[in-house]
Scaffold this motif. Structure first.
Motif, PDB file in Angstrom:
ATOM      1  N   GLY A 173       0.798  -1.228   0.000  1.00  0.00           N
ATOM      2  CA  GLY A 173       0.000   0.000   0.000  1.00  0.00           C
ATOM      3  C   GLY A 173       0.827   1.273   0.000  1.00  0.00           C
ATOM      4  O   GLY A 173       0.272   2.362  -0.012  1.00  0.00           O
ATOM      5  N   THR A 211       6.539   4.273  -2.913  1.00  0.00           N
ATOM      6  CA  THR A 211       7.161   5.532  -2.504  1.00  0.00           C
ATOM      7  C   THR A 211       8.315   5.316  -1.540  1.00  0.00           C
ATOM      8  O   THR A 211       9.053   6.247  -1.238  1.00  0.00           O
ATOM      9  CB  THR A 211       6.136   6.461  -1.827  1.00  0.00           C
ATOM     10  OG1 THR A 211       5.579   5.783  -0.699  1.00  0.00           O
ATOM     11  CG2 THR A 211       5.008   6.836  -2.789  1.00  0.00           C
ATOM     12  N   LEU A 247       1.383   9.359  -2.899  1.00  0.00           N
ATOM     13  CA  LEU A 247       0.557   8.953  -1.760  1.00  0.00           C
ATOM     14  C   LEU A 247       0.198  10.132  -0.858  1.00  0.00           C
ATOM     15  O   LEU A 247      -0.868  10.167  -0.263  1.00  0.00           O
ATOM     16  CB  LEU A 247       1.287   7.874  -0.955  1.00  0.00           C
ATOM     17  CG  LEU A 247       0.520   7.180   0.160  1.00  0.00           C
ATOM     18  CD1 LEU A 247      -0.684   6.419  -0.376  1.00  0.00           C
ATOM     19  CD2 LEU A 247       1.425   6.230   0.936  1.00  0.00           C
ATOM     20  N   PHE A 248       1.114  11.096  -0.729  1.00  0.00           N
ATOM     21  CA  PHE A 248       0.842  12.283   0.097  1.00  0.00           C
ATOM     22  C   PHE A 248       1.697  13.416  -0.461  1.00  0.00           C
ATOM     23  O   PHE A 248       2.721  13.164  -1.105  1.00  0.00           O
ATOM     24  CB  PHE A 248       1.144  12.026   1.575  1.00  0.00           C
ATOM     25  CG  PHE A 248       2.523  11.500   1.842  1.00  0.00           C
ATOM     26  CD1 PHE A 248       3.607  12.351   2.065  1.00  0.00           C
ATOM     27  CD2 PHE A 248       2.765  10.121   1.851  1.00  0.00           C
ATOM     28  CE1 PHE A 248       4.873  11.856   2.306  1.00  0.00           C
ATOM     29  CE2 PHE A 248       4.033   9.623   2.087  1.00  0.00           C
ATOM     30  CZ  PHE A 248       5.096  10.490   2.311  1.00  0.00           C
TER      31      PHE A 248
END
Lengths: 351, 491
Positions: free
Chosen positions: A152, A156, A348-349
């Protein structure tokens, strides 16, 4: 097909030295998932092959670029399967991509997600260092569980080279029951069944029908079928696969598709006018034009989170914003794995 | 009366802690500190500088803020039943007991979860869930005493892991207090949370990354029925093969345990479980589920065991007999304790196929070190617990037992396994970490720790060895072997 570790390592080292962002790519079937990334693709496709498969040890290790189809065929040949039943959104989907995306099929509440069966990884960090965490054993608490953290993480924190997974026997018997029920009654029925030791492996509500997948020993499936009632669905596997891979008519839309993760018994939310509850209510697919902020506020109040799974019009951030403390921690972790920030930056962020 | 710098430091810290905790929950006298000097591995003991017992998450935050300002190290402790010295206090540090955070905050049967404080005992969760027909699956052998906070710190297992998973597979959310005293919520009310899967990283992190102050666990429906078969083998390799045969049959047992001759004999003498003491090994295989399912599977298990060469297979006829079959296995450690003044419990995991080779080598090492060994084995998931029998009062025996244990762990790594399956590294196995991980991985572990705990205040010196320590261990390891037993053969 083969081991391309040395070549991949070299490319990562160069990219790190030059500060050039990379986007690890398996089958590129889930590129829509997460924030778009402006980066050079790093294809893993040729880095493929099952490295070790010992059916009686319940372990399979394969290179990240191994096609999912190949893994599934080899397991099926021994009467086994990947417990998390990964969604397939296009041809060429790979095992590494299935793990890195962390996505799981309709059996998730009972059979787990990739993180639940990920025993070990070989990976390259953002400096191009070759690292190995975990292994091929079921229980391992030596060192931090860096392996499961990769599930998940959307590539990254590192480029997955090889994953070792716990695999399980396929159930001896599977059947799907269909009950004509409205949403509220269906939810009550799912709630009641989940609290009993029923051999459930799927529960979703679609077009006024509750679909229940039973899987286990033949005697058990037959006994519960008699107890639950309803119609038995022919070709039941194809229904669950179409749900898993978003091929049901529900998913054929140009509008924004949201994935809501919620406590399963959460009553229908206002944003759920057009919704397909799966995972016995813990995952809800929602097609909605509700402004992102309002939708997320409602889901957060209910104890869950919401992500834009496929974007229609509009520019919503795909993932729910992390609280400031948590975001800072994410950034520090990312920096430890990838000091130059070259691996899928921002996917992802926010960087 | 003159104070040592340590006393001054203690007094200063006590004064600060008493500003945020009631005075009686800040312990400073030696008699009060003594009960905290060790965990379940009493070979290592240290008196902490001070013990604090906060009442809730807010007080844990307040304590951590003070520790951060004062740069004093902190060791968190649940019930102290851990077997690897993970909760061993530091002489210059604070021991933070979570014993008072012992409330079950909510049992939510409709969402199949329970929200509990970290000091709640493992078994208490299942007891609270039972009226709803639910339970919490991981069942470490210490479950009547050990706490869920400690289970998270160690990623505790138990005898049902193969089917139901470890602690990490049975958590939904965590609340964490960081080294700086900040409170973070990890996960969500659903089955996943946004961002990285930090609960996977935190589970098993041995109190090095944060203090868990609330846990949301997943509850499962209690199986309608469980049934156990006991099989005797005249050869331990056949027993090992039988395990593989059961898995190949497509059966996933709820529990699959093996005991070798010395351990089953000791257990039989202790609890009279009815074990066949002339067997070289026994297997206990439990299946659970529906009534119909269990009847079908136990018949298949029985046949498979006979086909694999079992000399005898018994299935428990009633609940009392099932409890008796398990009583021997569950009492294996204390049973071995009766036949030896001391024993040292190891916890390696290996790929199951290497079991015969590993057991043969352990037998050879037992000869070499002149110490007896008994083996109990979570056979389903490859987790081996060799018990090394020794006498702590006999000069040199403890050191020999430790050296023997260290060699077993290195053997586990050699065959592709790990030095710890469920007991944790703690202080006990920190040197063997050097055998399992090269410097690059160890460096990344330290980097992860620094991302959570930049000042290195949480349980420093445990779980992850420094590179210097590994260099020294590497050098010492060879030397000690040569010095201690120069007359022994090496193979």
């Amino acid at each position: 097909m083969g081991d391309r570790t040395a070549e991949l390592q070299e490319r990562l080292r160069e990219a790190c030295a030059e500060g050039r962002p990379l986007r690890p790519v398996g089958g590129d079937s889930k590129a829509f998932h997460g924030n778009p990334v402006q980066a050079e693709p790093l294809p893993l496709a040729g880095h493929a092959g099952i490295v070790n498969y010992a059916p009686t040890e319940l372990v399979l290790s394969a290179r990240a670029g191994t096609p999912l189809e190949e893994v599934q065929a080899v397991l099926a040949g021994q009467g086994q399967q990947l417990p998390f039943d990964p969604p397939v959104f296009g041809p060429g989907a790979t095992l590494g991509g299935a793990v890195a995306s962390g996505l799981a099929g309709p059996g998730r509440p009972w059979s787990g997600a990739p993180r639940d069966v990920l025993l070990g990884v070989r990976m390259l960090d953002g400096r191009g260092q070759l690292l190995r965490f975990g292994g091929e054993v079921m229980k391992n608490v030596a060192g931090y569980d860096v392996s499961r953290l990769q599930a998940g993480a959307l590539g990254t924190l590192g480029v997955l080279l090889e994953v070792s997974l716990k695999v399980l026997p396929r159930p001896a018997c599977e059947q799907t029951l269909v009950l004509e029920l409205e949403r509220e009654q269906a939810q009550a029925r799912m709630r009641e069944l989940c609290r009993q030791p029923a051999p459930l492996r799927g529960a979703c509500h679609h077009h006024g029908r509750l679909y229940l997948r039973l899987a286990g020993a033949g005697a058990s499936v037959r006994a519960w079928r008699a107890r639950i009632g309803g119609e038995t669905l022919a070709e039941h596997n194809s229904f669950w696969q179409r749900l898993r891979d978003h091929r049901l008519d529900f998913f054929q839309t140009e509008r924004t598709l949201w994935r809501l993760s919620l406590p399963p018994n959460t009553p229908r939310l206002a944003c759920e006018q057009h919704s397909l509850p799966d995972w016995a209510g813990a995952q809800r697919w929602v097609i909605s034009d509700t402004p992102a902020e309002r939708l997320r506020a409602e889901v957060t109040r209910a104890g869950g989170h919401a992500e834009v799974f496929r974007r229609g019009s509009g520019e919503q951030a795909p993932f729910q914003a992390l609280d400031p403390g948590l975001l800072a921690l994410h950034r520090r972790l990312k920096e430890r794995f990838d000091p130059r920030g070259i691996l899928n930056p921002g996917r992802l962020f926010p960087v | 009366m003159s104070d040592s710098p340590r006393d001054t430091r203690r007094r200063h810290l006590a004064r600060r802690f008493r500003q945020v905790l009631e005075a009686e929950y800040v312990l400073t006298r030696e008699s009060e500190l003594r009960p905290y000097e060790c965990d379940g591995l009493p070979a290592y003991r240290h008196l902490p500088l001070i013990v604090v017992l906060p009442a809730d998450a807010a007080q844990v935050q307040a304590v951590m803020r003070i520790c951060h300002e004062e740069q004093v190290p902190v060791v968190a402790r649940g019930a102290g039943t851990g077997l690897s010295g993970g909760a061993l206090p530091l002489e210059d540090g604070v021991l933070l007991s979570l014993a008072r955070l012992n409330r079950i905050l909510e049992v939510d049967p409709d969402n199949l979860c329970a929200r509990v404080q970290p000091g709640v005992r493992n078994l208490a969760i299942s007891e609270a869930a039972r009226p709803h027909g639910l339970y919490y699956a991981p069942d470490p052998s210490s479950q009547i005493a050990c706490t869920i906070g400690g289970n998270v710190a160690e990623n505790a297992g138990g005898v049902h892991c193969l089917k139901y998973g470890l602690t990490v597979n049975n958590l939904l959310a965590l609340e964490l207090v960081t080294a700086e005293g900040e409170r973070l919520r990890i996960g969500s009310g659903g089955l996943d949370g946004p961002g990285y899967d930090l609960s996977a990283l935190l589970t098993g992190s041995e109190g090095m990354l944060g203090i868990v102050v609330e846990v949301t666990v997943r509850l499962l429906p209690i199986p309608a029925r469980a049934q156990v078969a006991l099989a005797a083998f005249d050869d331990i390799e056949k027993a090992g093969q039988a395990v593989a045969d059961i898995i190949a049959e497509g059966i996933l047992p709820a529990g699959l345990e093996m005991m070798d001759q010395p351990s089953l004999q000791a257990a039989e003498d202790f609890v009279h479980a009815g074990y066949p003491t002339d067997a070289a090994a026994i297997l206990l295989c439990e299946v659970d589920g529906d009534n119909e399912e269990v009847s079908e599977e136990i018949a298949r298990v029985r046949q498979r065991l006979l086909d694999s060469g079992a000399t005898e297979v018994r299935t428990a006829q009633d609940e009392a007999e099932r409890a008796r079959f398990w009583a021997g296995r569950k009492a294996a450690f204390p049973a071995v304790g009766r036949i030896s003044p001391d024993y040292y419990c190891m916890d390696g995991t290996i790929p199951r196929k290497h079991l015969p080779r590993v057991l043969r080598k352990i037998a050879a090492m037992s000869q070499e070190f002149g110490l007896r060994a008994a083996n109990v084995f979570h056979a389903g998931d490859g987790n081996l617990h060799p018990l090394i029998l020794y006498d702590g009062n006999a000069p040199g025996e403890l050191e020999r037992a430790e050296a023997f244990g260290g060699r077993i762990l290195e053997l586990c790594v050699e065959v592709g396994g790990t030095i710890t399956g469920e007991h944790g590294v703690g202080l006990e196995k920190i040197d063997q970490m050097c055998a399992q991980f090269p410097p690059e991985e160890l460096q990344l572990f330290h980097a992860i720790k620094a991302a959570f705990d930049p000042r290195g205040l949480l349980n420093p010196g445990k779980a992850i060895p420094t590179l210097n320590r590994c260099a020294e261990f590497g050098a010492m390891h060879v030397k000690a072997g040569d010095l201690r037993f120069p007359h022994l053969e090496r193979f």
